[in-house]
Write a protein that holds these residues in place. Sequence first.
Motif: not given
Length: 197
Positions: A119-123, A133-138, A186-197
């Motif tokens: 993920r980091e290498r692709a980013l 800009r990083a914001e555009e890609i992320l 495209v770029f998923l975070a390692d953390r999972r979203a909380p069950a509350s949303g």
Amino acid sequence: MAGAVARFLGSLQAATTRTGYARTLARLTTIAGPHHPVADLTPDDYATVMAAWDSAAAATWNRHLSALISFTTWAQRQDLLETNPARRLTRRATARQGDRAIPQPRLETLFTNNRHPLRERALWRLLYETSARAEEILSLYIEDLDLEFRRARVTSRGGAIEYVHWATATARLLPRLLTGRIAGPVFLADRRAPASG
């Protein structure tokens, strides 16, 4: 001298400036004498102060000279000094920083080092090749990608829709990153979203 220097330093708002100037002005006070009238300061006094930094880098010289010039300007406004004892001293030209770009071989090592997650290498590669800009890609979603034509639709500053294009190295990494996914970020975070949303 001692009282004028203390009042001048007390008038400075930024603590870092005050600390930096204090060293230079302490040397001036030592050379001239703590009870020396400010009005009697001479170019020779200032030259003696600056002699301590004759062999220093230009930036260091200029920083100490700035302290003397600021004190001089303040003293003239306070009617403590009529002349300019710094008039014979000049700023030194600082060395140019040169090209601050990261050398290409170093970038290639970073991009191809398997110790870094895919993920980091692709980013990094995508940021480098598109100059976006990083914001555009992320903020990219898989639906924004046109893998066949090596481009992606981004929303630039101001809300305009534009396309960014990438080269072969990114074209090889993206399919591996997206394996098994057809929608979503495209770029998923390692953390999972909380069950509350």
